[in-house]
Design an enzyme around this catalytic site. Structure first.
Site, PDB file in Angstrom:
ATOM      1  N   GLY A   1       3.871  36.669 -60.407  1.00 18.97           N
ATOM      2  CA  GLY A   1       4.886  35.871 -59.439  1.00 18.97           C
ATOM      3  C   GLY A   1       4.414  34.416 -59.231  1.00 18.97           C
TER       4      GLY A   1
ATOM      5  N   GLY B   1       8.937  29.746 -67.435  1.00 19.04           N
ATOM      6  CA  GLY B   1       8.839  28.386 -66.641  1.00 19.04           C
ATOM      7  C   GLY B   1       9.845  27.588 -66.635  1.00 19.04           C
ATOM      8  N   ASP B   2      10.423  27.333 -67.851  1.00 16.98           N
ATOM      9  CA  ASP B   2      11.447  26.237 -67.804  1.00 16.98           C
ATOM     10  C   ASP B   2      12.611  26.837 -66.981  1.00 16.98           C
ATOM     11  OD1 ASP B   2      10.101  25.029 -69.840  1.00 16.98           O
ATOM     12  OD2 ASP B   2      10.968  25.698 -71.559  1.00 16.98           O
TER      13      ASP B   2
ATOM     14  N   SER C   1       3.763  28.813 -60.482  1.00 19.01           N
ATOM     15  CA  SER C   1       3.973  29.957 -61.078  1.00 19.01           C
ATOM     16  C   SER C   1       2.761  30.892 -61.758  1.00 19.01           C
ATOM     17  CB  SER C   1       5.071  29.931 -62.294  1.00 19.01           C
ATOM     18  OG  SER C   1       4.336  29.187 -63.428  1.00 19.01           O
ATOM     19  N   MET C   2       2.782  32.097 -61.515  1.00 25.42           N
ATOM     20  CA  MET C   2       1.593  32.758 -62.010  1.00 25.42           C
ATOM     21  C   MET C   2       2.066  33.966 -62.889  1.00 25.42           C
ATOM     22  SD  MET C   2      -0.085  32.789 -58.347  1.00 25.42           S
ATOM     23  CE  MET C   2       1.294  33.743 -57.523  1.00 25.42           C
ATOM     24  N   GLY C   3       3.052  33.837 -63.926  1.00 25.76           N
ATOM     25  CA  GLY C   3       3.503  34.877 -64.815  1.00 25.76           C
ATOM     26  C   GLY C   3       3.838  36.120 -64.241  1.00 25.76           C
TER      27      GLY C   3
HETATM   28  N1  LIG Z   1       6.396  39.633 -67.284  1.00 30.90           N
HETATM   29  C1  LIG Z   1       7.260  38.928 -65.999  1.00 30.90           C
HETATM   30  N2  LIG Z   1       7.969  39.854 -65.317  1.00 30.90           N
HETATM   31  C2  LIG Z   1       8.917  39.271 -64.294  1.00 30.90           C
HETATM   32  N3  LIG Z   1       8.958  37.845 -63.953  1.00 30.90           N
HETATM   33  C3  LIG Z   1       7.999  37.254 -64.755  1.00 30.90           C
HETATM   34  C4  LIG Z   1       7.210  37.523 -65.893  1.00 30.90           C
HETATM   35  N4  LIG Z   1       6.505  36.654 -66.664  1.00 30.90           N
HETATM   36  C5  LIG Z   1       6.931  35.528 -66.028  1.00 30.90           C
HETATM   37  N5  LIG Z   1       7.943  35.854 -64.909  1.00 30.90           N
HETATM   38  C6  LIG Z   1       8.424  34.822 -64.153  1.00 30.90           C
HETATM   39  O1  LIG Z   1       8.614  33.468 -64.523  1.00 30.90           O
HETATM   40  C7  LIG Z   1       7.853  32.537 -63.723  1.00 30.90           C
HETATM   41  C8  LIG Z   1       7.154  31.579 -64.731  1.00 30.90           C
HETATM   42  O2  LIG Z   1       6.437  32.281 -65.495  1.00 30.90           O
HETATM   43  P1  LIG Z   1       5.063  31.401 -65.933  1.00 30.90           P
HETATM   44  O3  LIG Z   1       4.143  31.106 -64.943  1.00 30.90           O
HETATM   45  O4  LIG Z   1       4.548  32.255 -67.239  1.00 30.90           O
HETATM   46  O5  LIG Z   1       5.776  30.023 -66.423  1.00 30.90           O
HETATM   47  P2  LIG Z   1       5.148  28.951 -67.658  1.00 30.90           P
HETATM   48  O6  LIG Z   1       3.714  29.333 -68.074  1.00 30.90           O
HETATM   49  O7  LIG Z   1       5.086  27.642 -67.321  1.00 30.90           O
HETATM   50  O8  LIG Z   1       6.073  29.323 -68.744  1.00 30.90           O
HETATM   51  P3  LIG Z   1       6.671  28.385 -70.101  1.00 30.90           P
HETATM   52  O9  LIG Z   1       5.997  27.043 -69.743  1.00 30.90           O
HETATM   53  O10 LIG Z   1       6.312  29.037 -71.172  1.00 30.90           O
HETATM   54  O11 LIG Z   1       8.197  28.268 -69.792  1.00 30.90           O
HETATM   55  C9  LIG Z   1       6.953  33.437 -62.862  1.00 30.90           C
HETATM   56  O12 LIG Z   1       6.597  32.869 -61.441  1.00 30.90           O
HETATM   57  C10 LIG Z   1       7.594  34.906 -62.590  1.00 30.90           C
HETATM   58  O13 LIG Z   1       8.634  34.793 -61.579  1.00 30.90           O
HETATM   59 MG   LIG Z   2       5.361  25.823 -68.325  1.00 33.71          MG
END
Ligand SMILES: Nc1ncnc2c1ncn2[C@@H]1O[C@H](COP(=O)(O)OP(=O)(O)OP(=O)(O)O)[C@@H](O)[C@H]1O
Ligand SMILES: [Mg+2]
Length: 311
Positions: free
Chosen positions: A226, A252-253, A221-223
């Protein structure tokens, strides 16, 4: 069947005040409580998607009872090990200016025999057709190889494992080849020892390396940028969906929950990715770690664009 394991659950307490006055009396305007901890958040999202899971891990004290009551009320099965001491309450103080102050409790100590009890409980559920979700941090003092050991024991029983952890916990557990992982880009960069922001191509190559190590499904996941997915010969990248962001905590969860739900329902790669992108984007629109509704997820699924790599 899906079993979520939360070794370090917490009550997430959100407090709103005008302005925080250190050393003075602060009157709280609004306060909200929610059951938290990564595995518990995953169970809540699976429920919202229409699936079922059993939440397990360690709980203690009144905070533990509150968490149990919340799970019961939401219709989520639970089977925790009770320990002395008090489950953490993590407080976030929101000021009108937008400043956020966090106060995190340490949580109970877990003894070796309590850990053995949890492992025994997990083994009771472990069989083919069961997916265990190991996510989040572990209580202080617990051996940093605990996830690796649990994965080995679960695999011996034919069960599968989805791992969502970072740092040393993630690295140590990889040797046991968890079946599904969902690192975010920073977790993957740290694992690879990069001290810079990796390109998508580099991230894809790291995911491919992990596949070679024996991990079946890798979702990176890339925030806001995507996510990418590698599963056998299937490789795809998806831009994130355009949504009004409230809180990206728990996105991410939400993706982990979608991966688990899809595994249980035996969805195809394309269907899995659609659900992952829509559920995680939906989670971003809600306050805190609150899961999105299934209705919203279904709506967002129409927006997902899947770019297959090599096609
Ligand atoms: N601003 C955003 N707009 C749309 N989708 C988002 C956004 N931020 C995150 N996402 C979606 O959520 C997914 C997971 O986000 P992220 O990569 O930030 O996970 P994470 O860092 O493991 O989060 P956490 O551990 O806090 O739950 C992304 O791949 C994307 O699909
Ligand atoms: Mg996470």
């Amino acid at each position: 069947m899906i079993v979520t394991v939360t070794m370090n659950p917490a009550i997430d307490k959100t407090v709103e005040i005008d302005r925080l006055l250190p050393g003075g009396l602060n009157r709280i305007r609004k306060v909200e409580y929610d059951a938290g901890g990564k595995g518990i958040n995953v169970s809540k999202t699976i429920r919202e998607l229409g699936g079922e899971s059993i939440a397990t891990g360690f709980l203690g004290g009144n905070a533990g009872k509150t968490i149990e009551a919340v799970l019961t009320e939401k219709g989520i099965q639970h089977d925790f090990i009770w320990v002395e001491g008090e489950t953490r309450t993590n407080t976030k103080v929101f000021e009108e200016s937008g400043a956020v102050t966090e106060l995190n409790e340490p949580g109970p100590q877990i003894s070796e025999s309590q850990m053995e009890q949890l492992i025994e409980k997990l083994m009771g559920y472990a069989k083919e057709g069961t997916l265990f979700i190991l996510s989040g941090s572990i209580p202080s003092g617990v051996d940093r190889h605990i996830y690796a050991r649990i994965i080995r024991l679960l695999h011996e029983k034919g069960a599968e494992v989805l791992l969502d952890a970072d740092g040393e916990l993630f690295r140590n557990a990889l040797s046991e080849e968890p079946d599904i992982i969902k690192p975010n880009r920073v977790e993957l960069e740290e694992y690879a020892g990069y001290d810079y922001r990796a390109s998508k191509e580099e991230l894809l190559n790291l995911a491919r390396d992990l596949k070679e190590k024996g991990i079946k499904t890798i979702a990176v996941s890339m925030g806001k940028s995507g996510a990418m997915f590698v599963h056998g010969g299937y490789e795809a990248i998806c831009p994130s969906l355009s949504v009004k962001a409230h809180s990206t905590v728990g996105a991410g969860d939400a993706m982990v929950a979608a991966l688990a739900y899809a595994w249980n329902e035996k969805l195809t790669d394309d269907e899995t990715i659609r659900l992952c992108m829509a559920t995680s984007a939906g989670a971003v629109t809600t306050i805190g770690t609150k899961p999105p509704t299934r209705e919203l997820v279904d709506e967002l699924m129409q927006q997902v664009i899947i770019e297959k790599i090599g096609e």
